[in-house]
Design a protein around this motif. Sequence first.
Motif, PDB file in Angstrom:
ATOM      1  N   ALA A  72       0.779  -1.029  -0.005  1.00  0.00           N
ATOM      2  CA  ALA A  72      -0.005  -0.004  -0.016  1.00  0.00           C
ATOM      3  C   ALA A  72       0.691   1.239  -0.209  1.00  0.00           C
ATOM      4  CB  ALA A  72      -0.976  -0.142   1.175  1.00  0.00           C
ATOM      5  N   LYS A  73       2.076   1.276   0.759  1.00  0.00           N
ATOM      6  CA  LYS A  73       2.775   2.474   0.899  1.00  0.00           C
ATOM      7  C   LYS A  73       3.532   2.521  -0.643  1.00  0.00           C
ATOM      8  CE  LYS A  73       5.038   5.572   3.075  1.00  0.00           C
ATOM      9  NZ  LYS A  73       4.338   6.997   3.469  1.00  0.00           N
ATOM     10  N   LEU A  74       3.949   1.434  -1.147  1.00  0.00           N
ATOM     11  CA  LEU A  74       4.560   1.674  -2.471  1.00  0.00           C
ATOM     12  C   LEU A  74       3.589   2.162  -3.600  1.00  0.00           C
ATOM     13  CD1 LEU A  74       6.578  -1.667  -2.534  1.00  0.00           C
ATOM     14  CD2 LEU A  74       7.478   0.566  -2.308  1.00  0.00           C
ATOM     15  N   GLU A  75       2.427   1.538  -3.252  1.00  0.00           N
ATOM     16  CA  GLU A  75       1.406   2.381  -4.406  1.00  0.00           C
ATOM     17  C   GLU A  75       1.330   3.711  -4.163  1.00  0.00           C
ATOM     18  OE1 GLU A  75      -1.109   0.950  -6.356  1.00  0.00           O
ATOM     19  OE2 GLU A  75      -0.263  -0.888  -6.438  1.00  0.00           O
ATOM     20  N   PRO A  79       9.488   9.629  -2.996  1.00  0.00           N
ATOM     21  CA  PRO A  79      10.517  10.448  -3.830  1.00  0.00           C
ATOM     22  C   PRO A  79      11.793   9.824  -3.908  1.00  0.00           C
ATOM     23  CG  PRO A  79      10.099  11.491  -1.622  1.00  0.00           C
ATOM     24  CD  PRO A  79       9.141  10.274  -1.620  1.00  0.00           C
ATOM     25  N   LEU A  80      12.398   9.503  -5.114  1.00  0.00           N
ATOM     26  CA  LEU A  80      13.801   9.287  -5.280  1.00  0.00           C
ATOM     27  C   LEU A  80      14.372  10.326  -5.884  1.00  0.00           C
ATOM     28  CD1 LEU A  80      13.173   5.817  -7.272  1.00  0.00           C
ATOM     29  CD2 LEU A  80      13.809   6.107  -4.777  1.00  0.00           C
ATOM     30  N   PRO A  81      15.758  10.482  -5.643  1.00  0.00           N
ATOM     31  CA  PRO A  81      16.718  11.570  -5.959  1.00  0.00           C
ATOM     32  C   PRO A  81      16.890  11.344  -7.562  1.00  0.00           C
ATOM     33  CG  PRO A  81      17.821  10.050  -4.849  1.00  0.00           C
ATOM     34  CD  PRO A  81      16.657   9.476  -4.558  1.00  0.00           C
ATOM     35  N   LEU A  82      16.178  12.276  -8.432  1.00  0.00           N
ATOM     36  CA  LEU A  82      16.127  12.227  -9.825  1.00  0.00           C
ATOM     37  C   LEU A  82      16.753  13.562 -10.551  1.00  0.00           C
ATOM     38  CD1 LEU A  82      12.835  10.239 -10.542  1.00  0.00           C
ATOM     39  CD2 LEU A  82      15.322   9.448 -10.739  1.00  0.00           C
ATOM     40  N   PRO A  83      17.260  13.355 -11.483  1.00  0.00           N
ATOM     41  CA  PRO A  83      17.782  14.763 -11.992  1.00  0.00           C
ATOM     42  C   PRO A  83      16.317  15.423 -12.497  1.00  0.00           C
ATOM     43  CG  PRO A  83      19.078  13.021 -13.275  1.00  0.00           C
ATOM     44  CD  PRO A  83      17.973  12.349 -12.214  1.00  0.00           C
ATOM     45  N   ARG A  84      16.451  16.674 -12.821  1.00  0.00           N
ATOM     46  CA  ARG A  84      15.357  17.620 -12.738  1.00  0.00           C
ATOM     47  C   ARG A  84      14.708  17.260 -14.064  1.00  0.00           C
ATOM     48  NH1 ARG A  84      15.489  23.125 -10.996  1.00  0.00           N
ATOM     49  NH2 ARG A  84      17.581  22.704 -10.690  1.00  0.00           N
ATOM     50  N   ASP A  85      13.109  17.354 -14.107  1.00  0.00           N
ATOM     51  CA  ASP A  85      12.545  17.112 -15.159  1.00  0.00           C
ATOM     52  C   ASP A  85      12.488  15.549 -15.337  1.00  0.00           C
ATOM     53  OD1 ASP A  85      11.488  19.508 -15.419  1.00  0.00           O
ATOM     54  OD2 ASP A  85      13.104  20.137 -16.557  1.00  0.00           O
ATOM     55  N   THR A  86      12.850  14.566 -14.816  1.00  0.00           N
ATOM     56  CA  THR A  86      12.901  12.997 -14.829  1.00  0.00           C
ATOM     57  C   THR A  86      11.758  12.551 -14.038  1.00  0.00           C
ATOM     58  OG1 THR A  86      15.496  13.265 -15.382  1.00  0.00           O
ATOM     59  CG2 THR A  86      14.358  11.158 -15.064  1.00  0.00           C
ATOM     60  N   HIS A  87      11.044  11.585 -14.609  1.00  0.00           N
ATOM     61  CA  HIS A  87       9.901  10.929 -14.006  1.00  0.00           C
ATOM     62  C   HIS A  87      10.186   9.459 -14.154  1.00  0.00           C
ATOM     63  CE1 HIS A  87       8.430  15.024 -13.225  1.00  0.00           C
ATOM     64  NE2 HIS A  87       8.542  14.991 -14.392  1.00  0.00           N
ATOM     65  N   LEU A  88       9.803   8.606 -13.093  1.00  0.00           N
ATOM     66  CA  LEU A  88       9.751   7.164 -13.446  1.00  0.00           C
ATOM     67  C   LEU A  88       8.114   6.734 -13.294  1.00  0.00           C
ATOM     68  CD1 LEU A  88      12.458   6.147 -10.676  1.00  0.00           C
ATOM     69  CD2 LEU A  88      12.562   6.353 -13.084  1.00  0.00           C
ATOM     70  N   ASN A  89       7.782   5.902 -13.978  1.00  0.00           N
ATOM     71  CA  ASN A  89       6.553   5.278 -14.168  1.00  0.00           C
ATOM     72  C   ASN A  89       6.648   3.749 -14.045  1.00  0.00           C
ATOM     73  OD1 ASN A  89       6.387   4.725 -16.988  1.00  0.00           O
ATOM     74  ND2 ASN A  89       6.052   6.881 -17.368  1.00  0.00           N
ATOM     75  N   SER A  90       5.423   3.098 -13.966  1.00  0.00           N
ATOM     76  CA  SER A  90       5.566   1.737 -13.976  1.00  0.00           C
ATOM     77  C   SER A  90       6.385   1.125 -13.056  1.00  0.00           C
ATOM     78  CB  SER A  90       5.774   1.269 -15.457  1.00  0.00           C
ATOM     79  OG  SER A  90       4.705   1.690 -16.116  1.00  0.00           O
ATOM     80  N   LEU A  91       6.437   1.489 -11.797  1.00  0.00           N
ATOM     81  CA  LEU A  91       7.532   0.930 -10.755  1.00  0.00           C
ATOM     82  C   LEU A  91       7.267  -0.573 -10.631  1.00  0.00           C
ATOM     83  CD1 LEU A  91       7.777   3.665  -8.362  1.00  0.00           C
ATOM     84  CD2 LEU A  91       9.809   2.961  -9.746  1.00  0.00           C
ATOM     85  N   GLU A  92       8.169  -1.417 -10.590  1.00  0.00           N
ATOM     86  CA  GLU A  92       7.834  -2.809 -10.098  1.00  0.00           C
ATOM     87  C   GLU A  92       9.149  -3.355  -9.335  1.00  0.00           C
ATOM     88  OE1 GLU A  92       7.703  -7.086 -12.508  1.00  0.00           O
ATOM     89  OE2 GLU A  92       7.404  -5.275 -13.774  1.00  0.00           O
ATOM     90  N   LEU A  93       8.675  -3.918  -8.334  1.00  0.00           N
ATOM     91  CA  LEU A  93       9.673  -4.500  -7.231  1.00  0.00           C
ATOM     92  C   LEU A  93       9.580  -5.929  -7.698  1.00  0.00           C
ATOM     93  CD1 LEU A  93      11.781  -4.081  -5.097  1.00  0.00           C
ATOM     94  CD2 LEU A  93       9.831  -4.384  -3.361  1.00  0.00           C
ATOM     95  N   ALA A 104      11.749   0.352 -13.413  1.00  0.00           N
ATOM     96  CA  ALA A 104      10.855   1.247 -13.803  1.00  0.00           C
ATOM     97  C   ALA A 104      11.120   1.990 -15.276  1.00  0.00           C
ATOM     98  CB  ALA A 104      11.013   2.632 -12.945  1.00  0.00           C
ATOM     99  N   ASN A 105      10.117   2.617 -15.751  1.00  0.00           N
ATOM    100  CA  ASN A 105      10.177   3.245 -16.915  1.00  0.00           C
ATOM    101  C   ASN A 105      10.863   4.750 -16.593  1.00  0.00           C
ATOM    102  OD1 ASN A 105       9.420   1.146 -18.547  1.00  0.00           O
ATOM    103  ND2 ASN A 105       7.425   1.553 -18.269  1.00  0.00           N
ATOM    104  N   LEU A 106      11.461   5.315 -17.668  1.00  0.00           N
ATOM    105  CA  LEU A 106      11.983   6.592 -17.183  1.00  0.00           C
ATOM    106  C   LEU A 106      11.533   7.575 -18.280  1.00  0.00           C
ATOM    107  CD1 LEU A 106      14.252   8.278 -15.676  1.00  0.00           C
ATOM    108  CD2 LEU A 106      16.036   7.357 -17.352  1.00  0.00           C
ATOM    109  N   ASP A 107      10.860   8.841 -17.937  1.00  0.00           N
ATOM    110  CA  ASP A 107      10.557   9.676 -18.886  1.00  0.00           C
ATOM    111  C   ASP A 107      11.415  11.011 -18.512  1.00  0.00           C
ATOM    112  OD1 ASP A 107       8.202   8.247 -19.868  1.00  0.00           O
ATOM    113  OD2 ASP A 107       6.981   8.973 -18.293  1.00  0.00           O
TER     114      ASP A 107
END
Length: 107
Positions: A72-75, A79-93, A104-107
């Motif tokens: 539930a917390k992962l849902e 926040p992860l430290p990422l470069p500016r304007d970088t986003h992760l989606n479809s996280l999977e453990l 994860a996919n990187l946008d």
Amino acid sequence: MELELETSPESAPFLMFTCGSVTLLPVIDIQAFALLPTSSDRKPLFQLRVVELMEAIFNYYALHTLYTSLNAKLEEGFPLPLPRDTHLNSLELQVHENFLLLGANLD
């Protein structure tokens, strides 16, 4: 005579990752003492090493309580430290033997 039980860890618990699961293996000793009625002394009776029983209890608790609250917390995300304007989606453990894979996919 009254009986007193004292529990203590023999060592730090082992945490094992296998394909599709995580297993917690605690090593716990239980020592029984008889409380002597005529003094405040206690006499040692026996000592048990209760790994399998405690392993079953902890793993049941982890499967039915910890995993659900962790998922539930992962849902919600964190926040992860990422470069500016970088986003992760479809996280999977994924749990594999001896390691965890975070994908994860990187946008």
